[in-house]
Design a protein around this motif. Structure first.
Motif, PDB file in Angstrom:
ATOM      1  N   ILE A  65      40.453  68.818  28.729  1.00 34.91           N
ATOM      2  CA  ILE A  65      39.562  68.104  29.652  1.00 34.91           C
ATOM      3  C   ILE A  65      38.276  67.693  28.925  1.00 34.91           C
ATOM      4  O   ILE A  65      37.785  66.570  29.077  1.00 34.91           O
ATOM      5  CB  ILE A  65      39.237  68.974  30.887  1.00 34.91           C
ATOM      6  CG1 ILE A  65      40.480  69.143  31.756  1.00 34.91           C
ATOM      7  CG2 ILE A  65      38.096  68.367  31.707  1.00 34.91           C
ATOM      8  CD1 ILE A  65      40.316  70.174  32.861  1.00 34.91           C
ATOM      9  N   ALA A  66      37.738  68.610  28.105  1.00 33.94           N
ATOM     10  CA  ALA A  66      36.516  68.313  27.349  1.00 33.94           C
ATOM     11  C   ALA A  66      36.741  67.159  26.373  1.00 33.94           C
ATOM     12  O   ALA A  66      35.895  66.260  26.241  1.00 33.94           O
ATOM     13  CB  ALA A  66      36.055  69.560  26.602  1.00 33.94           C
ATOM     14  N   LEU A  67      37.885  67.164  25.697  1.00 32.04           N
ATOM     15  CA  LEU A  67      38.192  66.078  24.753  1.00 32.04           C
ATOM     16  C   LEU A  67      38.349  64.751  25.494  1.00 32.04           C
ATOM     17  O   LEU A  67      37.959  63.686  24.979  1.00 32.04           O
ATOM     18  CB  LEU A  67      39.467  66.410  23.980  1.00 32.04           C
ATOM     19  CG  LEU A  67      39.341  67.537  22.940  1.00 32.04           C
ATOM     20  CD1 LEU A  67      40.717  67.939  22.418  1.00 32.04           C
ATOM     21  CD2 LEU A  67      38.434  67.117  21.787  1.00 32.04           C
ATOM     22  N   LYS A  68      38.914  64.810  26.690  1.00 31.68           N
ATOM     23  CA  LYS A  68      39.060  63.597  27.499  1.00 31.68           C
ATOM     24  C   LYS A  68      37.687  63.051  27.896  1.00 31.68           C
ATOM     25  O   LYS A  68      37.446  61.831  27.866  1.00 31.68           O
ATOM     26  CB  LYS A  68      39.885  63.917  28.744  1.00 31.68           C
ATOM     27  CG  LYS A  68      40.297  62.698  29.570  1.00 31.68           C
ATOM     28  CD  LYS A  68      41.236  63.114  30.693  1.00 31.68           C
ATOM     29  CE  LYS A  68      41.684  61.899  31.494  1.00 31.68           C
ATOM     30  NZ  LYS A  68      42.621  62.279  32.592  1.00 31.68           N
ATOM     31  N   ILE A  69      36.762  63.961  28.247  1.00 29.56           N
ATOM     32  CA  ILE A  69      35.394  63.554  28.599  1.00 29.56           C
ATOM     33  C   ILE A  69      34.694  62.932  27.401  1.00 29.56           C
ATOM     34  O   ILE A  69      34.107  61.843  27.487  1.00 29.56           O
ATOM     35  CB  ILE A  69      34.580  64.762  29.107  1.00 29.56           C
ATOM     36  CG1 ILE A  69      35.101  65.231  30.463  1.00 29.56           C
ATOM     37  CG2 ILE A  69      33.085  64.420  29.204  1.00 29.56           C
ATOM     38  CD1 ILE A  69      34.491  66.547  30.938  1.00 29.56           C
ATOM     39  N   LEU A  70      34.755  63.621  26.256  1.00 31.40           N
ATOM     40  CA  LEU A  70      34.022  63.176  25.062  1.00 31.40           C
ATOM     41  C   LEU A  70      34.609  61.911  24.445  1.00 31.40           C
ATOM     42  O   LEU A  70      33.931  61.219  23.684  1.00 31.40           O
ATOM     43  CB  LEU A  70      33.982  64.306  24.029  1.00 31.40           C
ATOM     44  CG  LEU A  70      33.212  65.563  24.463  1.00 31.40           C
ATOM     45  CD1 LEU A  70      33.364  66.675  23.441  1.00 31.40           C
ATOM     46  CD2 LEU A  70      31.739  65.241  24.676  1.00 31.40           C
ATOM     47  N   SER A  71      35.879  61.607  24.762  1.00 34.63           N
ATOM     48  CA  SER A  71      36.503  60.379  24.244  1.00 34.63           C
ATOM     49  C   SER A  71      36.476  59.249  25.260  1.00 34.63           C
ATOM     50  O   SER A  71      37.139  58.224  25.070  1.00 34.63           O
ATOM     51  CB  SER A  71      37.953  60.665  23.838  1.00 34.63           C
ATOM     52  OG  SER A  71      38.746  60.993  24.973  1.00 34.63           O
ATOM     53  N   ILE A  92      26.873  66.429  27.516  1.00 34.81           N
ATOM     54  CA  ILE A  92      26.367  67.795  27.313  1.00 34.81           C
ATOM     55  C   ILE A  92      27.365  68.793  27.917  1.00 34.81           C
ATOM     56  O   ILE A  92      27.716  69.803  27.295  1.00 34.81           O
ATOM     57  CB  ILE A  92      24.981  67.971  27.958  1.00 34.81           C
ATOM     58  CG1 ILE A  92      23.966  67.019  27.326  1.00 34.81           C
ATOM     59  CG2 ILE A  92      24.497  69.421  27.790  1.00 34.81           C
ATOM     60  CD1 ILE A  92      22.630  66.986  28.036  1.00 34.81           C
ATOM     61  N   TRP A  93      27.813  68.487  29.128  1.00 35.22           N
ATOM     62  CA  TRP A  93      28.826  69.327  29.785  1.00 35.22           C
ATOM     63  C   TRP A  93      30.111  69.361  28.957  1.00 35.22           C
ATOM     64  O   TRP A  93      30.709  70.421  28.764  1.00 35.22           O
ATOM     65  CB  TRP A  93      29.104  68.786  31.188  1.00 35.22           C
ATOM     66  CG  TRP A  93      30.314  69.362  31.855  1.00 35.22           C
ATOM     67  CD1 TRP A  93      31.507  68.739  32.065  1.00 35.22           C
ATOM     68  CD2 TRP A  93      30.466  70.676  32.394  1.00 35.22           C
ATOM     69  NE1 TRP A  93      32.392  69.575  32.701  1.00 35.22           N
ATOM     70  CE2 TRP A  93      31.776  70.771  32.916  1.00 35.22           C
ATOM     71  CE3 TRP A  93      29.625  71.785  32.494  1.00 35.22           C
ATOM     72  CZ2 TRP A  93      32.265  71.916  33.524  1.00 35.22           C
ATOM     73  CZ3 TRP A  93      30.117  72.943  33.096  1.00 35.22           C
ATOM     74  CH2 TRP A  93      31.406  72.997  33.600  1.00 35.22           C
ATOM     75  N   GLY A  94      30.526  68.207  28.449  1.00 33.18           N
ATOM     76  CA  GLY A  94      31.743  68.127  27.651  1.00 33.18           C
ATOM     77  C   GLY A  94      31.667  68.961  26.384  1.00 33.18           C
ATOM     78  O   GLY A  94      32.634  69.640  26.008  1.00 33.18           O
ATOM     79  N   ILE A  95      30.515  68.949  25.714  1.00 34.22           N
ATOM     80  CA  ILE A  95      30.333  69.732  24.480  1.00 34.22           C
ATOM     81  C   ILE A  95      30.405  71.226  24.780  1.00 34.22           C
ATOM     82  O   ILE A  95      31.067  71.995  24.085  1.00 34.22           O
ATOM     83  CB  ILE A  95      28.994  69.367  23.805  1.00 34.22           C
ATOM     84  CG1 ILE A  95      29.060  67.948  23.239  1.00 34.22           C
ATOM     85  CG2 ILE A  95      28.658  70.358  22.685  1.00 34.22           C
ATOM     86  CD1 ILE A  95      27.716  67.405  22.788  1.00 34.22           C
ATOM     87  N   GLY A  96      29.702  71.634  25.838  1.00 34.80           N
ATOM     88  CA  GLY A  96      29.726  73.049  26.226  1.00 34.80           C
ATOM     89  C   GLY A  96      31.120  73.504  26.617  1.00 34.80           C
ATOM     90  O   GLY A  96      31.565  74.587  26.230  1.00 34.80           O
ATOM     91  N   LEU A  97      31.837  72.649  27.371  1.00 37.93           N
ATOM     92  CA  LEU A  97      33.202  72.982  27.801  1.00 37.93           C
ATOM     93  C   LEU A  97      34.149  73.055  26.605  1.00 37.93           C
ATOM     94  O   LEU A  97      35.012  73.941  26.536  1.00 37.93           O
ATOM     95  CB  LEU A  97      33.690  71.940  28.808  1.00 37.93           C
ATOM     96  CG  LEU A  97      35.095  72.126  29.385  1.00 37.93           C
ATOM     97  CD1 LEU A  97      35.224  73.464  30.095  1.00 37.93           C
ATOM     98  CD2 LEU A  97      35.437  70.974  30.343  1.00 37.93           C
ATOM     99  N   LEU A  98      33.972  72.149  25.641  1.00 37.29           N
ATOM    100  CA  LEU A  98      34.823  72.169  24.447  1.00 37.29           C
ATOM    101  C   LEU A  98      34.594  73.444  23.635  1.00 37.29           C
ATOM    102  O   LEU A  98      35.554  74.063  23.154  1.00 37.29           O
ATOM    103  CB  LEU A  98      34.542  70.937  23.580  1.00 37.29           C
ATOM    104  CG  LEU A  98      35.409  70.794  22.320  1.00 37.29           C
ATOM    105  CD1 LEU A  98      36.882  70.652  22.695  1.00 37.29           C
ATOM    106  CD2 LEU A  98      34.949  69.607  21.472  1.00 37.29           C
ATOM    107  N   ALA A  99      33.333  73.846  23.491  1.00 42.46           N
ATOM    108  CA  ALA A  99      33.024  75.093  22.769  1.00 42.46           C
ATOM    109  C   ALA A  99      33.652  76.285  23.474  1.00 42.46           C
ATOM    110  O   ALA A  99      34.200  77.191  22.823  1.00 42.46           O
ATOM    111  CB  ALA A  99      31.511  75.274  22.647  1.00 42.46           C
ATOM    112  N   ALA A 100      33.593  76.284  24.815  1.00 40.61           N
ATOM    113  CA  ALA A 100      34.192  77.378  25.587  1.00 40.61           C
ATOM    114  C   ALA A 100      35.702  77.403  25.414  1.00 40.61           C
ATOM    115  O   ALA A 100      36.308  78.466  25.195  1.00 40.61           O
ATOM    116  CB  ALA A 100      33.831  77.226  27.072  1.00 40.61           C
TER     117      ALA A 100
END
Length: 484
Positions: free
Chosen positions: A161-167, A342-350
């Motif tokens: 989901i995070a990768l989908k947000i960041l892309s 910002i949310w996407g980066i935090g979610l990807l790290a998690a």
């Protein structure tokens, strides 16, 4: 044997007695001796009394720091973040006190897990293999693997989901799952450079989460007064019971109980010296407490951000991990750096940190229960495949709408709830036995408190099961009535 000698024998941890009485057999261990961090010899007075605990040393604390932070990542995985944001959106600040006490309960369980690993020199899966009959240990192994797979699906989906947000939506969910699947090779690459290097990478990922969600906290400016009142004054209503159960239920992860008892063995501890074992327990208690205070702060940031933005709004009941970033973007706009990213980066790290620790836990669980002496890359590949294959199926089947992903997540939470007793009960039984723990068995007061916490957690998760299945039955009845 005279009574005095028998008493002394019973005070010795399991590891020493087994080494004295049995031939060395080839057994799977959490870490080879060459991989362990050497602690002994720093700032030590060369005295012969090893029954006393050496004085506190900041340098030693630094060398012991690491396992607790790896353990704390399970408190920050995408499933926990989703529980945080839903609690904030639906219950506002009112469940912050519960989040704090649930974290404290989780700390108690993890300290007992660390105590078991340090005192015995074996982790929970190995001890279950040694202490229980074959049928029981096979049941425990299957349950631990199911819990790990369920957690891993949530973590991998979170990363996707995070990768989908960041892309910007270029990468569909299934491609994010494939990318995340390769983290096991990153893990293997990092492991070749030693335990401390691996722990440093996880520290960076935790720092990334802390900075990302603290930034969101600063952007949204939640009420400090309401935050403090939410932490200090217990409140619970019928409307927020489900979120309260979710907050407690997702704090204790079955695979994390197994993981922590193995992680603490990454430090070289002389089990022949009682003072050294007690010293290790003291340092691990400090670093684990600090790690969970940090994780509590990160969870607090997420809960309060969504409490500030969505509590009492029409969107509150519709927010989940999939659409949370978009809702934040619509509410707070772009700014200097869009809050969506910002949310996407935090979610990807998690997601990335929790999937790698999941791979780690899978190796210990499989190796411990089955005594598999395989090369690390083979174990990691097997462990990863067990999670990635069902995750890919989930990604392809459920990547049609947000509602289907939410349904999938509910079923995975149910799966985790079923597994919790199969980790907690063996842990508490083993850590209470003198023949296993020697002088380091838990005392009667701590034993009572631990069992009360375990019963509370099991009952709460039992409520989650009953509530989930009753709602499913009611939904089925409504559909059948509509069809008629």
């Amino acid at each position: 044997m005279p009574p005095q000698e028998e008493s002394e024998e019973s005070q010795r941890p399991l590891l020493n007695r087994v080494q004295d009485s049995e031939e060395d057999l080839p057994e799977e261990t959490a870490y080879d001796s060459s991989e362990k961090v050497v602690i002994v010899g720093i700032d030590d007075a060369d005295c012969g009394d090893w029954s006393t605990t050496p004085p506190f040393s900041w340098k030693k604390l630094w060398l012991f720091t690491g396992p607790g932070f790896l353990m704390s990542i399970a408190f920050l995985d995408p499933g926990n973040l989703e529980g945080d944001l839903q609690a904030g959106a639906i219950a506002g600040y009112s469940l912050l006190w519960l989040l704090m006490w649930a974290t404290a309960m989780g700390l108690l369980v993890q300290l007992l897990s660390a105590r078991l690993g340090v005192a015995t020199g074996k982790h929970l899966a190995e001890l279950c293999r040694d202490e229980y009959p074959k049928w029981a240990r096979m049941v425990l192994w299957v349950m631990a693997e199911l819990a790990l797979i369920g957690a891993d699906i949530q973590e991998v989906i979170g990363s996707a989901i995070a990768l989908k947000i960041l892309s910007n939506g270029v990468l569909p969910l299934w491609s994010g799952v494939i990318i995340t699947a390769f983290d096991c090779f990153i893990f293997l690459f990092l492991e070749n450079y030693g335990v401390r290097k691996l722990e440093a990478v996880f520290a960076v990922l935790i720092a990334t989460m802390a900075i990302s969600f603290a930034w969101m906290f600063g952007e949204t400016k939640p009420s400090g007064t309401e935050l403090l009142l939410g932490m200090l004054i217990p409140k619970l209503s019928s409307k927020t019971v489900q979120q309260a159960v979710g907050v407690v239920g997702c704090i204790i992860m079955p695979h994390n109980v197994f993981l922590h008892s193995a992680l603490v063995q990454s430090r070289e501890v002389d089990h022949n010296k009682k003072g050294r074992v007690q010293e290790a327990l003291n340092y691990y208690s400090i670093e684990s407490t600090v790690a969970l205070i940090v994780s509590f702060g990160i969870n607090l940031f997420v809960t309060t951000v969504f409490a500030k933005g969505f509590y009492g709004t029409e969107q509150a009941n519709n927010i989940g991990l999939v659409n949370a970033g978009q809702y934040l973007q619509e509410k707070y706009g772009g700014g200097y750096f869009p809050i969506l990213y910002i949310w996407g980066i935090g979610l990807l790290a998690a997601g990335q940190s929790s999937t790698i620790t999941g791979t780690y836990a899978g190796q210990f669980i499989m190796g411990g229960f089955l005594n598999l002496r395989l090369k690390k890359w083979i174990r990691a590949l097997i462990t990863r495949s067990c999670a990635i294959v069902p995750t890919m199926i989930v990604a392809l089947v459920f990547d049609t709408s947000e509602d289907t992903l939410d349904v999938m997540n509910e079923w995975l939470n149910v799966l985790q709830s079923i597994q919790i007793p199969f980790a907690l009960i063996p842990l508490l039984c083993l850590v209470s036995k003198e023949q296993i723990m020697g002088a380091f068995k838990i005392g009667p007061i701590l034993k009572v408190v631990a069992w009360l916490v375990a019963v509370l957690v099991i009952v709460i998760n039992g409520y989650l099961l009953v509530d989930f299945f009753s709602s499913e039955v009611n939904a089925s009845k409504r559909l059948s009535n509509t069809g008629n």
